[in-house]
Design a protein around this motif. Structure first.
Motif, PDB file in Angstrom:
ATOM      1  N   CYS A  19       0.850  -1.196   0.000  1.00  0.00           N
ATOM      2  CA  CYS A  19       0.000   0.000   0.000  1.00  0.00           C
ATOM      3  C   CYS A  19       0.891   1.253   0.000  1.00  0.00           C
ATOM      4  CB  CYS A  19      -0.861   0.055   1.255  1.00  0.00           C
ATOM      5  SG  CYS A  19      -1.739  -1.456   1.643  1.00  0.00           S
ATOM      6  N   PRO A  20       0.341   2.388  -0.511  1.00  0.00           N
ATOM      7  CA  PRO A  20       1.115   3.638  -0.425  1.00  0.00           C
ATOM      8  C   PRO A  20       1.473   3.953   1.032  1.00  0.00           C
ATOM      9  CG  PRO A  20      -0.787   3.907  -1.851  1.00  0.00           C
ATOM     10  CD  PRO A  20      -0.937   2.559  -1.197  1.00  0.00           C
ATOM     11  N   GLY A  21       2.722   4.301   1.261  1.00  0.00           N
ATOM     12  CA  GLY A  21       3.148   4.661   2.621  1.00  0.00           C
ATOM     13  C   GLY A  21       3.581   3.490   3.473  1.00  0.00           C
ATOM     14  N   CYS A  22       3.537   2.269   2.914  1.00  0.00           N
ATOM     15  CA  CYS A  22       3.947   1.082   3.688  1.00  0.00           C
ATOM     16  C   CYS A  22       5.461   1.056   3.872  1.00  0.00           C
ATOM     17  CB  CYS A  22       3.508  -0.172   2.947  1.00  0.00           C
ATOM     18  SG  CYS A  22       4.061  -1.685   3.760  1.00  0.00           S
ATOM     19  N   GLY A  23       5.896   0.584   5.032  1.00  0.00           N
ATOM     20  CA  GLY A  23       7.330   0.520   5.301  1.00  0.00           C
ATOM     21  C   GLY A  23       8.043  -0.622   4.611  1.00  0.00           C
ATOM     22  N   HIS A  24       7.302  -1.674   4.220  1.00  0.00           N
ATOM     23  CA  HIS A  24       7.967  -2.832   3.605  1.00  0.00           C
ATOM     24  C   HIS A  24       8.764  -2.430   2.360  1.00  0.00           C
ATOM     25  CE1 HIS A  24       6.708  -6.243   6.016  1.00  0.00           C
ATOM     26  NE2 HIS A  24       5.427  -5.958   5.899  1.00  0.00           N
ATOM     27  N   GLY A  25       8.229  -1.451   1.582  1.00  0.00           N
ATOM     28  CA  GLY A  25       8.914  -1.046   0.350  1.00  0.00           C
ATOM     29  C   GLY A  25      10.274  -0.415   0.620  1.00  0.00           C
ATOM     30  N   ILE A  26      10.340   0.406   1.665  1.00  0.00           N
ATOM     31  CA  ILE A  26      11.619   1.046   2.026  1.00  0.00           C
ATOM     32  C   ILE A  26      12.619  -0.025   2.460  1.00  0.00           C
ATOM     33  CG2 ILE A  26      12.747   2.612   3.675  1.00  0.00           C
ATOM     34  CD1 ILE A  26      10.091   4.183   3.760  1.00  0.00           C
ATOM     35  N   ILE A  27      12.134  -0.965   3.258  1.00  0.00           N
ATOM     36  CA  ILE A  27      13.029  -2.014   3.773  1.00  0.00           C
ATOM     37  C   ILE A  27      13.525  -2.896   2.625  1.00  0.00           C
ATOM     38  CG2 ILE A  27      13.183  -3.977   5.368  1.00  0.00           C
ATOM     39  CD1 ILE A  27      10.925  -2.525   7.015  1.00  0.00           C
ATOM     40  N   LEU A  28      12.630  -3.173   1.662  1.00  0.00           N
ATOM     41  CA  LEU A  28      13.032  -3.933   0.472  1.00  0.00           C
ATOM     42  C   LEU A  28      14.218  -3.261  -0.217  1.00  0.00           C
ATOM     43  CD1 LEU A  28      12.543  -5.931  -1.975  1.00  0.00           C
ATOM     44  CD2 LEU A  28      10.965  -4.193  -2.857  1.00  0.00           C
ATOM     45  N   ARG A  29      14.111  -1.972  -0.415  1.00  0.00           N
ATOM     46  CA  ARG A  29      15.186  -1.228  -1.082  1.00  0.00           C
ATOM     47  C   ARG A  29      16.503  -1.363  -0.297  1.00  0.00           C
ATOM     48  NH1 ARG A  29      16.731   2.618  -5.367  1.00  0.00           N
ATOM     49  NH2 ARG A  29      18.788   3.151  -4.614  1.00  0.00           N
ATOM     50  N   LEU A  30      16.419  -1.226   1.032  1.00  0.00           N
ATOM     51  CA  LEU A  30      17.633  -1.312   1.857  1.00  0.00           C
ATOM     52  C   LEU A  30      18.254  -2.712   1.785  1.00  0.00           C
ATOM     53  CD1 LEU A  30      16.461   0.660   5.037  1.00  0.00           C
ATOM     54  CD2 LEU A  30      17.706   1.532   3.047  1.00  0.00           C
ATOM     55  N   ILE A  31      17.383  -3.717   1.788  1.00  0.00           N
ATOM     56  CA  ILE A  31      17.887  -5.094   1.684  1.00  0.00           C
ATOM     57  C   ILE A  31      18.591  -5.277   0.339  1.00  0.00           C
ATOM     58  CG2 ILE A  31      17.179  -7.520   1.476  1.00  0.00           C
ATOM     59  CD1 ILE A  31      14.938  -6.921   3.482  1.00  0.00           C
ATOM     60  N   GLY A  32      17.970  -4.771  -0.738  1.00  0.00           N
ATOM     61  CA  GLY A  32      18.570  -4.883  -2.073  1.00  0.00           C
ATOM     62  C   GLY A  32      19.941  -4.232  -2.123  1.00  0.00           C
ATOM     63  N   GLU A  33      20.052  -3.050  -1.546  1.00  0.00           N
ATOM     64  CA  GLU A  33      21.349  -2.357  -1.541  1.00  0.00           C
ATOM     65  C   GLU A  33      22.392  -3.182  -0.790  1.00  0.00           C
ATOM     66  OE1 GLU A  33      20.871   1.546   0.099  1.00  0.00           O
ATOM     67  OE2 GLU A  33      19.636   2.254  -1.564  1.00  0.00           O
ATOM     68  N   ALA A  34      21.991  -3.716   0.374  1.00  0.00           N
ATOM     69  CA  ALA A  34      22.953  -4.475   1.197  1.00  0.00           C
ATOM     70  C   ALA A  34      23.390  -5.762   0.479  1.00  0.00           C
ATOM     71  CB  ALA A  34      22.338  -4.795   2.560  1.00  0.00           C
ATOM     72  N   ILE A  35      22.425  -6.425  -0.189  1.00  0.00           N
ATOM     73  CA  ILE A  35      22.771  -7.657  -0.932  1.00  0.00           C
ATOM     74  C   ILE A  35      23.811  -7.338  -2.007  1.00  0.00           C
ATOM     75  CG2 ILE A  35      21.901  -9.421  -2.527  1.00  0.00           C
ATOM     76  CD1 ILE A  35      19.183  -9.216  -1.093  1.00  0.00           C
ATOM     77  N   ASP A  36      23.574  -6.257  -2.756  1.00  0.00           N
ATOM     78  CA  ASP A  36      24.508  -5.870  -3.821  1.00  0.00           C
ATOM     79  C   ASP A  36      25.884  -5.543  -3.252  1.00  0.00           C
ATOM     80  OD1 ASP A  36      22.436  -6.152  -5.538  1.00  0.00           O
ATOM     81  OD2 ASP A  36      22.458  -4.104  -6.316  1.00  0.00           O
ATOM     82  N   GLU A  37      25.888  -4.735  -2.187  1.00  0.00           N
ATOM     83  CA  GLU A  37      27.164  -4.271  -1.629  1.00  0.00           C
ATOM     84  C   GLU A  37      28.007  -5.438  -1.102  1.00  0.00           C
ATOM     85  OE1 GLU A  37      25.073  -0.088  -0.314  1.00  0.00           O
ATOM     86  OE2 GLU A  37      25.945  -1.367   1.238  1.00  0.00           O
ATOM     87  N   LEU A  38      27.332  -6.439  -0.533  1.00  0.00           N
ATOM     88  CA  LEU A  38      28.075  -7.564   0.037  1.00  0.00           C
ATOM     89  C   LEU A  38      28.242  -8.712  -0.969  1.00  0.00           C
ATOM     90  CD1 LEU A  38      26.406  -7.546   3.578  1.00  0.00           C
ATOM     91  CD2 LEU A  38      28.682  -6.722   2.984  1.00  0.00           C
ATOM     92  N   GLY A  39      27.602  -8.585  -2.136  1.00  0.00           N
ATOM     93  CA  GLY A  39      27.756  -9.601  -3.187  1.00  0.00           C
ATOM     94  C   GLY A  39      27.253 -10.969  -2.792  1.00  0.00           C
ATOM     95  N   ILE A  40      26.065 -11.027  -2.142  1.00  0.00           N
ATOM     96  CA  ILE A  40      25.590 -12.309  -1.611  1.00  0.00           C
ATOM     97  C   ILE A  40      24.361 -12.857  -2.330  1.00  0.00           C
ATOM     98  CG2 ILE A  40      26.557 -12.118   0.718  1.00  0.00           C
ATOM     99  CD1 ILE A  40      23.972 -10.875   1.669  1.00  0.00           C
ATOM    100  N   ARG A  41      23.948 -12.205  -3.433  1.00  0.00           N
ATOM    101  CA  ARG A  41      22.710 -12.626  -4.100  1.00  0.00           C
ATOM    102  C   ARG A  41      22.744 -14.097  -4.517  1.00  0.00           C
ATOM    103  NH1 ARG A  41      20.525 -12.890  -9.227  1.00  0.00           N
ATOM    104  NH2 ARG A  41      22.338 -12.090 -10.317  1.00  0.00           N
TER     105      ARG A  41
END
Ligand SMILES: Cc1ncc(C[n+]2csc(CCOP(=O)(O)OP(=O)(O)O)c2C)c(N)n1
Ligand code: SF4
Length: 245
Positions: A19-41
């Motif tokens: 839904c608009p304003g949901c926190g899950h979307g922000i957390i998804l983005r942060l998880i994606g960034e961390a996965i990329d940075e640590l190369g663990i995908r």
């Protein structure tokens, strides 16, 4: 043109179902960034819970095991023991982790399983219409506490970081929030920390993220952020509860 920030490669570019304003979307983005940075995908296996938290699997390019309600830490334990070289991400909402799955998270923490837990505390059951969760605040109205949560008969909201900190085998516990850019940045650092701990073999690490559910709370997205700032952080203090290197 200088690209300052690009879409993380480990998550999709499609619009999310949140839904608009949901926190899950922000957390998804942060998880994606961390996965990329640590190369663990390539070595990541996500254990998906129930709830709105579950649809994370639609947006991350990694292997996924869908788990019965609350059982992600048990499934994650099995995966990690069979495949210790894999990276196991446990992603759970508060209904999933702190209600039906409370036993699983306590015992995984008590065993000191080398896993990374992201616990999204939005003080309600989002997907099923905003029922009371173990984290619902005193006085908070939900579909199953229409007059507001009371201590008598419903108990006090459970502080999961504080509870798990009493277990000697837990290694890293932090509570963050995503109500502001500053706190989003702190959340990103905490996600990286719980990921890095698993890579370093340190042991059970969890970040609890105070997150918005405007639809379940029946407020606007702006009011949802205010609810975190004015109500949730008072009862769920932010900070590091355990850090054993
Ligand atoms: C055994 C079982 N009981 C009930 C349900 C129904 N159910 C689906 S989602 C959900 C609530 C999830 O809430 P939470 O974990 O807080 O996640 P959110 O939706 O807030 O992200 C429930 C009770 C289920 N899927 N399985
Ligand atoms: S119901 Fe709440 S948790 Fe679920 S997607 Fe909507 S805002 Fe997010």
């Amino acid at each position: 043109m200088n690209i300052i920030k690009a879409q993380p490669k480990s998550i999709t570019t499609e619009s999310t179902k949140y839904c608009p304003g949901c926190g899950h979307g922000i957390i998804l983005r942060l998880i994606g960034e961390a996965i990329d940075e640590l190369g663990i995908r390539e070595k990541m296996i996500l254990t998906a819970p129930v709830g709105c938290a579950v649809v994370l699997y639609d947006y991350i390019f990694c292997d996924v095991v869908e788990c019965a309600h609350g059982r992600a830490p048990a499934v994650g334990t099995a995966i990690k023991r069979v495949h210790p070289d894999k990276f196991v991400l446990i992603y759970q909402g508060d209904g999933d982790l702190a209600a039906i799955g409370m036993a699983e998270i306590i015992h995984a923490a008590n065993r000191g399983e080398n896993m990374s837990v992201i616990f999204v505390n939005n003080a309600t059951y989002g997907m099923t219409g905003g029922q009371m969760a173990p984290t619902t605040l005193i006085g908070q109205k939900t579909t199953t506490s229409p007059s507001g949560r009371t201590i008598k008969g419903m108990g006090k909201p459970i502080r999961v970081c504080e509870l798990l900190a009493t277990l000697e085998e837990t290694k890293y516990l932090e509570r963050t929030s995503i109500n502001s850019v500053r706190n989003i940045n702190k959340t990103k650092a905490a996600i990286r920390k719980v990921f890095q701990n698993q890579l370093n073999g340190i042991g059970f690490s969890m970040v609890e993220i105070l997150s918005m559910c405007p639809v379940g709370w029946k407020v606007s997205p702006v009011e949802a952020i205010q609810f975190i700032e004015e109500q949730m952080i008072n009862y769920f203090p932010l900070g590091v509860y355990k850090n054993v290197e």
